[in-house]
Scaffold this motif. Structure first.
Motif, short mmCIF file in Angstrom:
data_model
loop_
_atom_site.label_atom_id
_atom_site.label_comp_id
_atom_site.label_asym_id
_atom_site.label_seq_id
_atom_site.Cartn_x
_atom_site.Cartn_y
_atom_site.Cartn_z
N ASP A 102 2.77 6.62 -10.13
CA ASP A 102 2.28 6.67 -8.74
C ASP A 102 1.25 7.78 -8.52
OD1 ASP A 102 3.94 8.77 -9.01
OD2 ASP A 102 5.10 8.43 -7.18
N GLU A 120 1.86 2.74 -2.51
CA GLU A 120 1.01 1.81 -3.25
C GLU A 120 0.35 0.76 -2.38
OE1 GLU A 120 4.32 -1.01 -5.25
OE2 GLU A 120 4.60 1.15 -5.46
N ASP A 125 -0.60 1.56 -10.67
CA ASP A 125 0.80 1.97 -10.45
C ASP A 125 1.75 1.41 -11.50
OD1 ASP A 125 0.65 -0.65 -9.67
OD2 ASP A 125 2.02 -0.42 -7.97
N ASN A 143 -3.94 7.01 -8.51
CA ASN A 143 -4.30 5.60 -8.40
C ASN A 143 -5.41 5.35 -7.38
OD1 ASN A 143 -2.39 4.91 -10.32
ND2 ASN A 143 -0.77 4.74 -8.77
#
Lengths: 242, 405
Positions: free
Chosen positions: B333, A88, B393, B336
């Motif tokens: 996840d 992320e 996320d 994205n």
């Protein structure tokens, strides 16, 4: 294609079969088997986020981006896929460059083929490279492309030594080309020899630009894992001497 | 691959639903000759006075010569072979069993054969006799010996007509007059009521409907689901049958029309130098015998349905829709990031994360399109969302994509 009504808060899913889907159904051989899905964002302009900031920009995209109806042409129906990366904190995606004879293809440097000619008039070696910016952030391993997907018009072009995986109804042929590791800031690279097919006068005249003397075609390169995409114009003239 | 996600078999479901569409037909499409197509397949001997006729007419929604016209329904009539009208007009039978009719009649064998064809299709035997009501009919009253058949086209019937949605408005009497109601014969003769005139509109409209048919789900052995058509003003009076899956309505003409009405006008005939004669006689016993099928259908279409823009026939159809529901699940996840060219700048930097905020802000994307692919990554179906939906996320999204067949 019209816009979809988004005046309600309901998320409406308007699904249509593509030409390939209809063909698979008509074949009646069990080839219509939905196996996987991908998500796309073809209508979205992310520069709005940069211009208005995350909060206002998001709102502008959500509320001010009309979505067009589904297309049935497989090569155009979903152009920009969303990418899954199990990290992320990624801030950079690889960039994709395409070179011919060592020079980057750009708006000012369009590869020109000639139907009457030989050698580089009809064959050009393209080098495909995914890169990081010099000195820039490293690229997540999940975004390293093991191959490239190349789409070009099969009426005019082929890739030497390769067979297309699929040819869509609009004559777009799709090839998957394996890549190798690059040096320095080049992450992965591959070379393809794009060959101009024989084009007769009638075909040339039909497809050449209005009032012009060349055919405008396009080649689309996509990194198989990163999804990074570049589309470039290819020109087909009559003769290099004309 | 990071741009595709495999769909498990548990995420693909099939379902069936039914769609109902309201269909209505207007008067002028039926009454107008430009929107009613004839197929003149019946020809008498090739003498100088030969006549031709159709066995049925097709009603269109506009001038049938236009490419944009749609076929609405076919309309024809038939006579039961052992009914009093058929047997009463028969003069003899030849050695092969062919029935002989006098020259004042026309197309009697064709009228009988049409009835036999419908009986074979809908009742399972060509010698069958329609009765209205379909079951528990009263002998001598409910036999449909003079039948009007209306075959609705598949474009409108689809998978079948929905029970208790059918209604039709017809005029029981033709235009002016009825000798049995005291109208003078001279007036009737002068007004030629076989063909409607603007000064002599039809009268006695009645609405016939299949109300109540869903409380008694009857079936014909070869015609499928069937229901009774009744007079809306008097539901105890059954006037016809509706074969729902076939899209065929059968009417008893002696009930929906005034069989005793005195008819006058010009009809086709063999043996006449002009091919036409002035006819006069009752609707039920004389006109149905003496007139050609073209004359009879012309008369019914032009005088019994009105000529305005009002709805005269309506029903709802059923369309069964088999659907595949595909659940496309994007976990927190997944998906994205984007390969959209505007997602990064020229240096490959993701635009949705502000510089200096890399540890706080995380990437997100917007979803507008869902593509369903086969194992060879060939795009089989595309679904579009009505507006972009953010994916980040912290979001776990499931899209239910419905494919209809």
């Amino acid at each position: 294609m019209g816009f979809l009504d988004h005046s309600t808060n309901n998320i409406i899913v308007d699904a249509v079969l593509t030409d390939a889907g209809r063909s698979a159904l008509a074949n009646n051989d069990g080839s219509f088997q939905i196996f996987q899905f991908a998500l796309g964002d073809d209508e979205v302009d992310y520069e709005i986020i940069e211009q208005y900031g995350r909060t206002v920009g998001k709102e502008k995209i959500e509320k001010n981006t009309p979505v067009v109806e589904a297309l049935t042409l497989g090569s155009l129906a979903l152009k920009n896929k969303l990418v899954s990366v199990n990290n992320e904190f990624i801030t950079h995606m690889p960039t994709l460059t395409v070179k011919v004879a060592g020079a980057n293809i750009s708006g000012n440097n369009i590869p020109s083929f000639y139907r009457v000619g030989s050698g580089t008039d009809k064959n050009k070696l393209f080098t495909l490279q995914t890169q990081t910016t010099n000195g820039g952030a490293s690229i997540d391993s999940q975004l390293i492309d093991s191959s490239f997907r190349v789409e070009l018009n099969s009426i005019f072009f082929a890739i030497e030594g390769e067979a297309p995986d699929v040819i869509y109804n609009d004559n777009i042929a799709v090839y998957e080309i394996g890549s190798t590791a690059g040096a320095n800031n080049v992450i992965r690279q591959a070379s393809i020899n794009v060959v101009l097919k024989s084009i007769n006068d009638t075909t040339f005249n039909v497809y050449s630009t209005s009032g012009g003397s060349s055919i405008r075609s396009f080649i689309k390169i996509t990194g198989i894992n990163s999804g990074v995409t570049s589309t470039f114009e290819l020109s087909v003239g009559n003769s290099s001497s004309s | 691959m990071a741009t595709f996600k495999t769909i498990s078999s548990a995420d693909i479901k099939t379902t069936t639903s039914v769609l109902n569409q309201l269909v209505d037909f207007v008067e002028e499409d039926i009454s107008g000759s430009a929107s009613r197509k004839k197929y003149q397949v019946f020809v008498t001997s090739s003498g100088g006075n030969a006549i031709t006729s159709s066995l049925y007419h097709t009603v269109y929604d506009q001038n049938f010569t236009l490419q944009t016209s749609n076929e609405l329904f076919d309309m024809t009539m038939g006579l039961y072979s052992e009914g009093t009208v058929a047997t009463g007009s028969q003069s003899s039978t030849d050695v092969n069993g062919k029935r002989i009719f006098p020259s004042v009649s026309l197309m009697m064998r064709e009228k009988i054969n049409i009835y036999r064809q419908y009986a074979q299709l809908l009742l399972g035997t060509s010698t069958g006799r329609f009765t209205a009501p379909f079951s528990n009919s009263t002998s001598g009253v409910d036999e449909v010996d003079e039948a009007l058949f209306i075959n609705f086209k598949r474009l409108f019937v689809r998978d079948g007509i929905k029970r208790e949605t059918f209604a039709i408005k017809m005029f029981q009497s033709s235009s002016f007059g009825d000798i049995n109601l005291g109208d003078a014969l001279g007036d009737i003769t002068n007004n030629q009521n076989i063909i409607v005139t603007s000064t002599n509109p039809a009268s006695g409209s009645a609405i016939y409907t299949d109300v109540g048919s869903s409380t008694s789900l009857e079936n014909s052995p070869t015609g499928g689901p069937v229901g009774n058509i009744v007079n809306a003003a008097n539901t105890s009076q059954t006037v016809g049958l509706m074969f729902y899956n076939q899209g065929i309505a059968v009417f008893d003409m002696k009930k929906v029309f005034n069989g005793n009405q005195f008819m006058t006008g010009s009809i086709q005939t063999v043996g006449s130098t002009a091919n036409n004669v002035n006819f006069s006689g009752s609707f039920g016993t004389d006109f149905l015998v003496s007139a050609s099928m073209d004359n009879i259908i012309d008369h019914i279409a032009s005088t019994r349905f009105g000529s305005g823009s009002n709805t005269t026939i309506t029903f709802q159809n059923n369309t069964k829709i088999n659907s595949t529901l595909v659940y496309c699940r994007a976990t927190a996840d997944e998906f994205n990031y984007s390969s959209n060219p505007t997602y990064t700048n020229s240096e490959g930097r993701i635009r949705v994360i502000n510089e200096g905020q890399e540890n706080i802000e995380k990437a997100f994307s917007f979803i507008t399109t869902i593509g369903l692919y086969d194992a060879n990554e060939e795009l089989l179906a595309v679904a579009k969302l009505s507006r972009p939906v953010e994916k980040n996320d912290e979001k776990d999204l499931t899209f239910r994509v419905r494919l209809d067949f």
